[in-house]
Enzyme design. Structure first.
Site, PDB file in Angstrom:
ATOM      1  N   LYS A  61      -2.457  -1.449  -3.662  1.00  0.00           N
ATOM      2  CA  LYS A  61      -3.287  -0.257  -3.567  1.00  0.00           C
ATOM      3  C   LYS A  61      -2.424   0.992  -3.670  1.00  0.00           C
ATOM      4  CE  LYS A  61      -6.270   1.991  -0.312  1.00  0.00           C
ATOM      5  NZ  LYS A  61      -6.536   2.155   1.066  1.00  0.00           N
TER       6      LYS A  61
ATOM      7  N   LYS B 144       0.849  -1.186   0.000  1.00  0.00           N
ATOM      8  CA  LYS B 144       0.000   0.000   0.000  1.00  0.00           C
ATOM      9  C   LYS B 144       0.886   1.237   0.000  1.00  0.00           C
ATOM     10  CE  LYS B 144      -3.529   2.428   2.591  1.00  0.00           C
ATOM     11  NZ  LYS B 144      -4.598   2.336   3.572  1.00  0.00           N
TER      12      LYS B 144
HETATM   13  C1  PBG Z   1      -7.438   3.414   5.687  1.00  0.00           C
HETATM   14  C2  PBG Z   1      -7.803   3.274   4.258  1.00  0.00           C
HETATM   15  C3  PBG Z   1      -7.639   4.209   3.232  1.00  0.00           C
HETATM   16  C4  PBG Z   1      -8.269   3.662   2.114  1.00  0.00           C
HETATM   17  C5  PBG Z   1      -8.743   2.404   2.473  1.00  0.00           C
HETATM   18  N1  PBG Z   1      -8.441   2.176   3.796  1.00  0.00           N
HETATM   19  C6  PBG Z   1      -7.060   5.568   3.251  1.00  0.00           C
HETATM   20  C7  PBG Z   1      -5.666   5.767   3.622  1.00  0.00           C
HETATM   21  O1  PBG Z   1      -4.903   4.839   3.815  1.00  0.00           O
HETATM   22  O2  PBG Z   1      -5.264   6.926   3.771  1.00  0.00           O
HETATM   23  C8  PBG Z   1      -8.406   4.334   0.774  1.00  0.00           C
HETATM   24  C9  PBG Z   1      -9.545   3.875  -0.051  1.00  0.00           C
HETATM   25  C10 PBG Z   1      -9.828   4.709  -1.247  1.00  0.00           C
HETATM   26  O3  PBG Z   1      -9.151   5.727  -1.514  1.00  0.00           O
HETATM   27  O4  PBG Z   1     -10.769   4.356  -1.964  1.00  0.00           O
HETATM   28  N2  PBG Z   1      -6.275   2.946   6.127  1.00  0.00           N
END
Ligand code: PBG
Length: 328
Positions: A252, A198
């Site tokens: 992601k 991520k």
């Molecule tokens: C939280 C999380 C995030 C997303 C999913 N879980 C945001 C982040 O990490 O700042 C993003 C999902 C999206 O942008 O659709 N940890």
């Protein structure tokens, strides 16, 4: 291979039937995980301004969505909570509340459509007043103390009926600790989908709006999420998570990171997923609303691209719309 003019690549592209015959990848509703925002306020739905077409759903509306997923052939839903700001604090105390919004949503959805898998995000950011995924001390995100909270949050989700817990926090060692905590409480069948690679991305912007942490977030998440410049680091992150017991791995954001999806799938041969995040969704919708692209075609093309890269499935806000089109 014979050279031109013996070989003419256009010969096979000339007809719809021959194009269909040589098609390598297909997209079906089975490839979709519906990312859905639930709210303790929505009455019963409220639009998210930066994500045209996405609504925050009340618990009751989320139960209806679970039935809709079942009817559309969507295998699973991943839920993300928008909680009342008054419930947020420094330590994200609400994150493991067994009577809170997430627990209620899981129960209502599993009651409504038990055959649909429910995936829950494990991270503190929807529940902290500073918008970070972990506990903070003197401006530093604490790793081990956060992992303890995440274990408690994952246990609450499993106990409420979640089929999959999906840690999205990027703390070190959390997969192993969560697996151990689940097993110790008899949840050995609860799966772990790890947000293994991520990245600290600008594409999460609209999500923060969706869950109400946009104004809250202080600073950035670069000390725990990965540098968009790196690939080898993703290999090490994923290797660790698999070693600690991840059942599924995720990349992601999605489309800008297809090289990572392809490399991870080739390297580990694990069930591999990609998250088409809020910003990716918003870009397609915004361009479509302006008449600059054909939104439906762009949606389906982007989803198919994940399959081509090697993903076994895609987390996407487009899931119901895409499934409707795919089902004809
Ligand atoms: C939280 C999380 C995030 C997303 C999913 N879980 C945001 C982040 O990490 O700042 C993003 C999902 C999206 O942008 O659709 N940890």
């Amino acid at each position: 291979m014979a050279a031109f003019p013996t070989t003419r690549m256009r010969r096979m592209r000339a007809h719809d039937w021959s194009r269909r015959l040589m098609r390598e990848h297909t997209l079906t509703p089975n490839d979709l995980i519906w990312t859905l925002v639930v709210s303790d306020k929505a009455d019963p739905t409220e639009p998210v301004a930066s994500m045209p077409g996405v609504k925050r759903l009340s618990v009751k509306a989320a139960a209806d969505a679970a039935r809709r997923a079942r009817d559309l052939g969507i295998p699973a839903i991943a839920i993300f909570p928008h909680i009342d700001p008054s419930l947020k604090d420094e330590n994200g105390r609400e994150a493991d509340n067994p009577d809170g919004l997430v627990a209620q949503a899981i129960k209502a959805m599993k009651d409504a459509a038990p055959e649909v898998g429910i995936i829950c995000d494990v991270a503190l950011d929807p529940f902290t007043d500073h918008g970070h995924d972990g506990l903070i001390e003197d401006g530093v995100i604490l790793n081990d103390a956060t992992v303890e909270r995440l274990c408690s949050q994952a246990l609450m989700q499993a106990a409420s009926g979640a089929d999959v817990v999906a840690p999205s926090d990027m703390m070190d060692g959390r997969i192993g600790s969560i697996r151990e905590a689940l097993d110790a409480e008899g949840f050995q069948d609860t799966m772990i989908m790890s947000y293994a690679a991520k990245y600290a991305s600008a594409f999460y912007g609209p999500y923060r709006d969706a869950i109400g942490s946009a104004t809250a977030l202080q600073g950035d998440k670069k000390t725990y999420q990965m540098d968009p410049a790196n690939t080898d680091e993703a290999i090490r992150e994923v290797a660790l998570d698999i070693d600690e017991g991840a059942d599924m791995i995720m990349v992601k954001p999605g489309l800008p990171y297809l090289d990572i999806v392809a490399r991870l799938k080739a390297t580990f041969e694990m069930p591999t997923y990609a998250f088409q995040v809020s910003g990716e969704y918003a870009m397609i919708q915004a361009a479509a609303q302006n008449g600059w692209i054909d939104g439906e075609r762009a949606m389906l093309e982007s989803l198919l691209a994940f399959k081509r890269a090697g993903a076994d499935g895609v987390l996407t806000y487009f899931a119901p719309k895409a499934a409707e089109l795919l089902n004809g």
